[in-house]
Write a protein that holds these residues in place. Structure first.
Motif, PDB file in Angstrom:
ATOM      1  N   GLU A   1       0.829  -1.207   0.000  1.00 40.63           N
ATOM      2  CA  GLU A   1       0.000   0.000   0.000  1.00 40.63           C
ATOM      3  C   GLU A   1       0.868   1.264   0.000  1.00 40.63           C
ATOM      4  O   GLU A   1       0.629   2.209   0.760  1.00 40.63           O
ATOM      5  N   THR A   2       1.862   1.283  -0.874  1.00 41.36           N
ATOM      6  CA  THR A   2       2.769   2.426  -0.944  1.00 41.36           C
ATOM      7  C   THR A   2       3.167   2.667  -2.396  1.00 41.36           C
ATOM      8  O   THR A   2       2.911   1.838  -3.268  1.00 41.36           O
ATOM      9  N   LEU A   3       3.794   3.799  -2.639  1.00 45.42           N
ATOM     10  CA  LEU A   3       4.260   4.126  -3.986  1.00 45.42           C
ATOM     11  C   LEU A   3       5.483   3.280  -4.314  1.00 45.42           C
ATOM     12  O   LEU A   3       6.474   3.288  -3.580  1.00 45.42           O
ATOM     13  N   GLU A   4       5.402   2.540  -5.420  1.00 45.17           N
ATOM     14  CA  GLU A   4       6.526   1.734  -5.892  1.00 45.17           C
ATOM     15  C   GLU A   4       7.151   2.482  -7.072  1.00 45.17           C
ATOM     16  O   GLU A   4       6.557   2.580  -8.140  1.00 45.17           O
TER      17      GLU A   4
ATOM     18  N   LEU B   1      -2.780  -8.999 -10.783  1.00 46.21           N
ATOM     19  CA  LEU B   1      -3.003  -9.398  -9.395  1.00 46.21           C
ATOM     20  C   LEU B   1      -3.386 -10.869  -9.309  1.00 46.21           C
ATOM     21  O   LEU B   1      -4.247 -11.340 -10.051  1.00 46.21           O
ATOM     22  N   ALA B   2      -2.755 -11.566  -8.368  1.00 42.16           N
ATOM     23  CA  ALA B   2      -2.987 -13.009  -8.233  1.00 42.16           C
ATOM     24  C   ALA B   2      -2.761 -13.447  -6.799  1.00 42.16           C
ATOM     25  O   ALA B   2      -2.136 -12.742  -5.993  1.00 42.16           O
ATOM     26  N   LEU B   3      -3.284 -14.622  -6.499  1.00 45.18           N
ATOM     27  CA  LEU B   3      -2.908 -15.343  -5.298  1.00 45.18           C
ATOM     28  C   LEU B   3      -1.794 -16.296  -5.728  1.00 45.18           C
ATOM     29  O   LEU B   3      -1.922 -16.972  -6.749  1.00 45.18           O
ATOM     30  N   HIS B   4      -0.707 -16.368  -4.970  1.00 45.64           N
ATOM     31  CA  HIS B   4       0.379 -17.267  -5.359  1.00 45.64           C
ATOM     32  C   HIS B   4       1.241 -17.627  -4.157  1.00 45.64           C
ATOM     33  O   HIS B   4       1.174 -16.986  -3.103  1.00 45.64           O
ATOM     34  N   GLN B   5       2.065 -18.614  -4.343  1.00 40.24           N
ATOM     35  CA  GLN B   5       2.949 -19.077  -3.275  1.00 40.24           C
ATOM     36  C   GLN B   5       4.023 -18.042  -2.977  1.00 40.24           C
ATOM     37  O   GLN B   5       4.605 -17.447  -3.877  1.00 40.24           O
TER      38      GLN B   5
ATOM     39  N   SER C   1       6.126   3.144 -12.370  1.00 40.02           N
ATOM     40  CA  SER C   1       5.674   3.433 -11.007  1.00 40.02           C
ATOM     41  C   SER C   1       4.198   3.090 -10.838  1.00 40.02           C
ATOM     42  O   SER C   1       3.392   3.278 -11.753  1.00 40.02           O
ATOM     43  N   TYR C   2       3.838   2.605  -9.654  1.00 40.52           N
ATOM     44  CA  TYR C   2       2.448   2.306  -9.321  1.00 40.52           C
ATOM     45  C   TYR C   2       2.322   2.199  -7.807  1.00 40.52           C
ATOM     46  O   TYR C   2       3.331   2.220  -7.081  1.00 40.52           O
ATOM     47  N   TYR C   3       1.089   2.101  -7.318  1.00 40.06           N
ATOM     48  CA  TYR C   3       0.856   1.906  -5.885  1.00 40.06           C
ATOM     49  C   TYR C   3       0.558   0.427  -5.648  1.00 40.06           C
ATOM     50  O   TYR C   3      -0.302  -0.154  -6.314  1.00 40.06           O
ATOM     51  N   SER C   4       1.270  -0.174  -4.707  1.00 41.47           N
ATOM     52  CA  SER C   4       1.118  -1.610  -4.449  1.00 41.47           C
ATOM     53  C   SER C   4      -0.129  -1.877  -3.603  1.00 41.47           C
ATOM     54  O   SER C   4      -0.049  -2.294  -2.452  1.00 41.47           O
ATOM     55  N   VAL C   5      -1.277  -1.635  -4.223  1.00 44.03           N
ATOM     56  CA  VAL C   5      -2.569  -1.768  -3.550  1.00 44.03           C
ATOM     57  C   VAL C   5      -3.202  -3.119  -3.883  1.00 44.03           C
ATOM     58  O   VAL C   5      -3.268  -3.504  -5.052  1.00 44.03           O
ATOM     59  N   THR C   6      -3.636  -3.832  -2.879  1.00 46.92           N
ATOM     60  CA  THR C   6      -4.485  -5.009  -3.068  1.00 46.92           C
ATOM     61  C   THR C   6      -5.917  -4.504  -2.971  1.00 46.92           C
ATOM     62  O   THR C   6      -6.442  -4.308  -1.879  1.00 46.92           O
TER      63      THR C   6
ATOM     64  N   GLY D   1       1.419  -6.199  -4.334  1.00 45.57           N
ATOM     65  CA  GLY D   1      -0.002  -6.064  -4.673  1.00 45.57           C
ATOM     66  C   GLY D   1      -0.716  -7.396  -4.707  1.00 45.57           C
ATOM     67  O   GLY D   1      -1.925  -7.468  -4.462  1.00 45.57           O
ATOM     68  N   CYS D   2       0.013  -8.465  -5.023  1.00 45.50           N
ATOM     69  CA  CYS D   2      -0.585  -9.805  -5.010  1.00 45.50           C
ATOM     70  C   CYS D   2      -0.800 -10.279  -3.582  1.00 45.50           C
ATOM     71  O   CYS D   2      -0.367  -9.633  -2.623  1.00 45.50           O
ATOM     72  N   THR D   3      -1.457 -11.428  -3.444  1.00 41.19           N
ATOM     73  CA  THR D   3      -1.643 -12.041  -2.128  1.00 41.19           C
ATOM     74  C   THR D   3      -0.754 -13.274  -2.048  1.00 41.19           C
ATOM     75  O   THR D   3      -0.934 -14.222  -2.807  1.00 41.19           O
ATOM     76  N   ARG D   4       0.214 -13.229  -1.142  1.00 37.16           N
ATOM     77  CA  ARG D   4       1.162 -14.327  -0.987  1.00 37.16           C
ATOM     78  C   ARG D   4       0.605 -15.376  -0.035  1.00 37.16           C
ATOM     79  O   ARG D   4       0.086 -15.036   1.037  1.00 37.16           O
TER      80      ARG D   4
END
Length: 276
Positions: free
Chosen positions: A130-133, A188-192, A148-153, A208-211
């Motif tokens: 949730e920050t500026l990348e 965006l993905a769910l991944h290991q 650049s982008y914001y790492s928002v889920t 941004g993904c869900t680990r």
């Protein structure tokens, strides 16, 4: 006589002024081979921005970053019993995957998987920072995003669009095993989780993904994979169904992917931000 003649020639040849004039006449300096100067290894390129660089580019990049950041939609606290009443079309999904991306609270950074309305899996996750990348400082800095982008889920309701068992992120030059993409337009993905970030599960730490924990990611991946070809309801990211002219919920057996359209999966991802 010949000895004296040879001696004179040697003396003349070794004399500094004569030797230099004769040498330059027959082999000018421009034609001589010269040893190249010793090569120096190139200075290492730093991938870290200096404070001065950050002060200059952050205002510019922060504006551009919004274009590459997904929009969040309000999602109420998920309760399976009430959800089945308010959104009865959820019953048509074999798996409901609920992720709470909250930074604090009892259920913060957690995932719960329901099968036919019953909880079967639960664990800790890592969602976006949730920050500026900032974009990579140099083209060789592969562990940084190209733009650049914001790492928002982003919160909202999403169908599983695509499964890739052995995916590699081009943006971060990193492996993403057992990827379950739910928003392909933003990657965006769910991944290991990578082994190096295993200890960060339970906190906001991703791009941004869900680990997911190893083992958990693999199990969920193959559960979802078995549902390929199912007919599912069509819905919007705010959780409202798409209706036909006769008022019935629109249904489909295919879904949009990066390669066009493919068979749908009977799985829905619900991402919320609830502190409790």
């Amino acid at each position: 006589m010949s000895k004296y003649f040879l001696l004179v020639l040697v003396v003349l040849f070794t004399a500094t002024e004569v030797q230099a004039g004769w040498w330059d006449k027959w082999w000018p300096p421009g034609r001589r081979r010269r040893s190249p100067p010793p090569s120096r290894p190139p200075a290492p390129i730093s991938c870290e921005y200096s404070p001065e660089e950050k002060q200059r580019i952050i205002p510019i990049e922060s504006e551009k970053a919004y274009e590459r950041t997904p929009v969040s939609y309000p999602v109420e606290r998920f309760d399976v019993q009430s959800a089945m009443v308010t959104r009865p079309w959820l019953r048509d999904f074999r798996y409901i995957i609920v992720i709470n991306k909250a930074a604090t609270g009892r259920t913060a950074q957690s995932i719960m998987v329901f099968e036919d309305g019953y909880p079967i899996l639960q664990d800790r996750v890592s969602t976006g920072r949730e920050t500026l990348e900032l974009r990579r400082r140099h083209e060789t800095c592969l562990k940084q995003p190209p733009n650049s982008y914001y790492s928002v889920t982003a919160t909202g309701y999403y169908p599983i669009q695509q499964l890739i068992e052995n995916h590699r992120s081009e943006s971060f030059d990193a492996d993403m095993p057992y990827s379950m993409f739910y928003d392909r337009s933003f990657g965006l993905a769910l991944h290991q989780v990578n082994e190096a970030f295993l200890s960060r599960l339970g906190s906001r730490a991703s791009g941004g993904c869900t680990r997911l924990r190893p083992g958990f990611a693999e199990e969920l991946f193959f559960l979802v994979k078995k549902t390929k070809g199912a007919e599912i309801p069509v819905f919007k990211k705010d959780g409202s169904p798409v209706l036909l002219e006769n008022g019935q919920i629109k249904r489909t057996k295919t879904i949009s992917t990066s390669d066009g359209r493919s068979s749908a999966y009977s799985a829905i991802v619900i991402i919320q931000d609830i502190v409790e």
